[in-house]
Design an enzyme around this catalytic site. Structure first.
Site, mmCIF file in Angstrom:
data_model
loop_
_atom_site.group_PDB
_atom_site.id
_atom_site.type_symbol
_atom_site.label_atom_id
_atom_site.label_comp_id
_atom_site.label_asym_id
_atom_site.label_seq_id
_atom_site.Cartn_x
_atom_site.Cartn_y
_atom_site.Cartn_z
ATOM 1 N N THR A 90 -27.351 -4.522 -63.491
ATOM 2 C CA THR A 90 -27.387 -5.787 -62.748
ATOM 3 C C THR A 90 -27.139 -6.922 -63.729
ATOM 4 O O THR A 90 -27.520 -6.822 -64.900
ATOM 5 C CB THR A 90 -28.791 -5.918 -62.126
ATOM 6 O OG1 THR A 90 -28.892 -4.959 -61.080
ATOM 7 C CG2 THR A 90 -29.069 -7.301 -61.577
ATOM 8 N N ARG A 145 -29.907 -0.845 -47.568
ATOM 9 C CA ARG A 145 -31.046 -1.232 -48.426
ATOM 10 C C ARG A 145 -30.728 -2.583 -49.095
ATOM 11 O O ARG A 145 -29.675 -2.766 -49.694
ATOM 12 C CB ARG A 145 -31.280 -0.157 -49.490
ATOM 13 C CG ARG A 145 -32.406 -0.470 -50.478
ATOM 14 C CD ARG A 145 -31.895 -1.102 -51.762
ATOM 15 N NE ARG A 145 -32.924 -1.209 -52.789
ATOM 16 C CZ ARG A 145 -32.752 -1.828 -53.944
ATOM 17 N NH1 ARG A 145 -31.609 -2.413 -54.223
ATOM 18 N NH2 ARG A 145 -33.714 -1.881 -54.827
ATOM 19 N N VAL A 146 -31.651 -3.504 -48.988
ATOM 20 C CA VAL A 146 -31.517 -4.782 -49.690
ATOM 21 C C VAL A 146 -32.614 -4.832 -50.743
ATOM 22 O O VAL A 146 -33.782 -4.560 -50.438
ATOM 23 C CB VAL A 146 -31.632 -5.970 -48.718
ATOM 24 C CG1 VAL A 146 -31.649 -7.286 -49.474
ATOM 25 C CG2 VAL A 146 -30.468 -5.944 -47.730
ATOM 26 N N GLY A 147 -32.243 -5.149 -51.953
ATOM 27 C CA GLY A 147 -33.207 -5.148 -53.057
ATOM 28 C C GLY A 147 -33.788 -6.526 -53.318
ATOM 29 O O GLY A 147 -33.769 -7.418 -52.458
ATOM 30 N N ASP A 148 -34.302 -6.683 -54.502
ATOM 31 C CA ASP A 148 -34.945 -7.933 -54.910
ATOM 32 C C ASP A 148 -33.957 -9.065 -55.141
ATOM 33 O O ASP A 148 -34.284 -10.248 -54.972
ATOM 34 C CB ASP A 148 -35.710 -7.705 -56.223
ATOM 35 C CG ASP A 148 -34.761 -7.229 -57.325
ATOM 36 O OD1 ASP A 148 -34.080 -6.206 -57.106
ATOM 37 O OD2 ASP A 148 -34.672 -7.885 -58.372
ATOM 38 N N THR A 160 -34.090 -8.265 -63.464
ATOM 39 C CA THR A 160 -33.401 -6.985 -63.267
ATOM 40 C C THR A 160 -34.440 -5.877 -63.364
ATOM 41 O O THR A 160 -35.485 -6.067 -63.985
ATOM 42 C CB THR A 160 -32.279 -6.785 -64.311
ATOM 43 O OG1 THR A 160 -31.820 -5.430 -64.246
ATOM 44 C CG2 THR A 160 -32.751 -7.055 -65.730
ATOM 45 N N GLY A 161 -34.137 -4.739 -62.762
ATOM 46 C CA GLY A 161 -35.070 -3.611 -62.818
ATOM 47 C C GLY A 161 -35.280 -3.030 -61.440
ATOM 48 O O GLY A 161 -34.462 -3.240 -60.534
ATOM 49 N N HIS A 162 -36.374 -2.324 -61.279
ATOM 50 C CA HIS A 162 -36.632 -1.625 -60.025
ATOM 51 C C HIS A 162 -36.959 -2.639 -58.931
ATOM 52 O O HIS A 162 -38.035 -3.247 -58.912
ATOM 53 C CB HIS A 162 -37.775 -0.627 -60.239
ATOM 54 C CG HIS A 162 -38.021 0.202 -59.029
ATOM 55 N ND1 HIS A 162 -39.271 0.556 -58.595
ATOM 56 C CD2 HIS A 162 -37.157 0.712 -58.123
ATOM 57 C CE1 HIS A 162 -39.147 1.265 -57.475
ATOM 58 N NE2 HIS A 162 -37.886 1.378 -57.182
ATOM 59 N N GLY A 163 -36.015 -2.826 -58.016
ATOM 60 C CA GLY A 163 -36.089 -3.913 -57.054
ATOM 61 C C GLY A 163 -37.326 -3.892 -56.179
ATOM 62 O O GLY A 163 -37.909 -4.943 -55.889
HETATM 63 N N1 ASP Z 1 -32.927 -5.074 -59.226
HETATM 64 C C1 ASP Z 1 -31.769 -4.366 -58.758
HETATM 65 C C2 ASP Z 1 -32.062 -3.780 -57.394
HETATM 66 O O1 ASP Z 1 -33.101 -3.173 -57.237
HETATM 67 C C3 ASP Z 1 -31.335 -3.267 -59.677
HETATM 68 C C4 ASP Z 1 -31.283 -3.621 -61.143
HETATM 69 O O2 ASP Z 1 -31.673 -4.688 -61.569
HETATM 70 O O3 ASP Z 1 -30.806 -2.786 -61.899
HETATM 71 O O4 ASP Z 1 -31.266 -3.891 -56.528
#
Ligand code: ASP
Length: 330
Positions: A173, A201-204, A224-227
């Site tokens: 990301t 799916r919609v993330g963060d 960034t990371g686990h949404g």
């Molecule tokens: N945060 C992003 C999501 O979950 C993924 C990422 O940052 O790598 O969509």
């Protein structure tokens, strides 16, 4: 010693938290460095922080090495669905898009949502219709798929896919925060989301306060990371809350990331700035490619503890801004 105002302008960019395969790490570092340079060129010319973050993130979306725009990870059906957000710290205006499929630069569409509608977020087909009405060129969804993203998708469909190994290379990301010479602050974040995610799916990333937040009175963060974890703790706003409570930009970033890790077992990374131009690039994942440009110096790193600097070719530094970008989080 630098005075606070000498530290403006600044742009800080990330290329995603996660576990970047060795053969992609150089490309990732080169990508964030060139995006930070481009953002800084705009700031140095008197441009706005919003234009700088847009430019930096558009460059990263166009770089197939990152999980945004061309190069986005694929959903379970093997399709690209992208999310993006921008926020303007002067007005607290924001614009976002989610689950968009057929445009090259979702971040520019997010800005159009902010500038041209009375809404904050448009999704899927409605976002596409809006893009068309704004004259944003459509691209074929296939043109956003790279050989690498297709390979990762297929590998993770295999019944014997190793869930730990499948984390490899899935994050990338992109995002940026900036303060311009007027003291205006902005953030931008763009992503293809999580590898092999469910359709829809919609993330963060497009969620205000999670994927990013900017407020001239406090600072800005791009995450960034686990949404799903980021949304549970509204990571960007949580970090700004800690800054409001008097924490430094670096300590606030660490506190937010540590809380996400301990409370919901989530890993990630952030780039953050405060109104004075102090900045941080912090992560709890194994790696995060990042770069910052300030006072004619480019700073960058990828692994925990790395912080390289390079002159941007203008006036030399008259002091040190000395940010340790990535000492391990407790
Ligand atoms: N945060 C992003 C999501 O979950 C993924 C990422 O940052 O790598 O969509």
């Amino acid at each position: 010693m630098l005075r606070v105002n000498d530290m403006l302008p600044v742009v800080v960019v990330h290329g995603g938290a996660g576990h970047i395969p060795k053969d992609r790490s150089e490309m990732s570092t080169a990508g964030v460095c060139s995006a930070a340079r481009a953002g800084y060129t705009i700031l140095r010319g008197g441009g706005s922080s919003m234009d700088a973050v847009l430019e930096a993130v558009s460059i990263l979306e166009n770089n197939p090495c990152f999980n945004a725009g061309c190069g986005s990870v694929l959903n379970i059906k093997g399709e690209v669905e992208m999310d993006a957000i921008v926020m303007d710290g002067l007005t607290l205006g924001s614009g976002a898009v989610s689950a968009v499929r057929n445009i090259a630069n979702p971040i520019q569409l997010a800005r159009l949502v902010m500038d041209k509608t009375s809404h904050s977020c448009l999704t899927a087909e409605g976002a596409s219709q809006f893009a068309r009405s704004m004259g944003v060129p459509e691209v074929s969804p296939e043109s956003l798929i790279t050989e690498y993203s297709h390979m990762r998708w297929a590998k993770n469909l295999a019944p014997d896919a190793n869930p730990v190994e499948s984390q490899m290379g899935k994050m990338g990301t992109v995002g940026a925060v900036a303060v311009d010479s007027e003291g205006n602050i902005a953030c931008a974040t763009s992503t293809g989301g999580m590898l092999n995610k469910m359709e829809g799916r919609v993330g963060d990333t497009p969620c205000i306060g999670s994927g990013g937040y900017a407020d001239n009175q406090v600072g800005a963060v791009s995450t960034t990371g686990h949404g799903e974890a980021i949304m549970k703790v509204t990571l960007a706003r949580l970090i700004l809350f800690h800054m409001e409570q008097g924490q430094s930009v670096e300590a606030a970033s660490d506190l937010g990331l540590a809380y996400m890790k301990s409370r919901v077992s989530g890993l990630g990374g952030v780039v953050s700035v405060d109104p004075q131009g102090r900045w941080a690039a912090r992560f709890s994942s194994l790696q995060m490619s990042w770069a910052a440009a300030q006072t004619e110096t480019l700073h960058y790193g990828l692994y925990v503890g790395e912080h390289f600097t390079q002159s941007l070719g203008g006036a030399p530094l008259t002091g040190s801004t000395a940010h340790l970008a990535s000492k391990p989080l407790g």
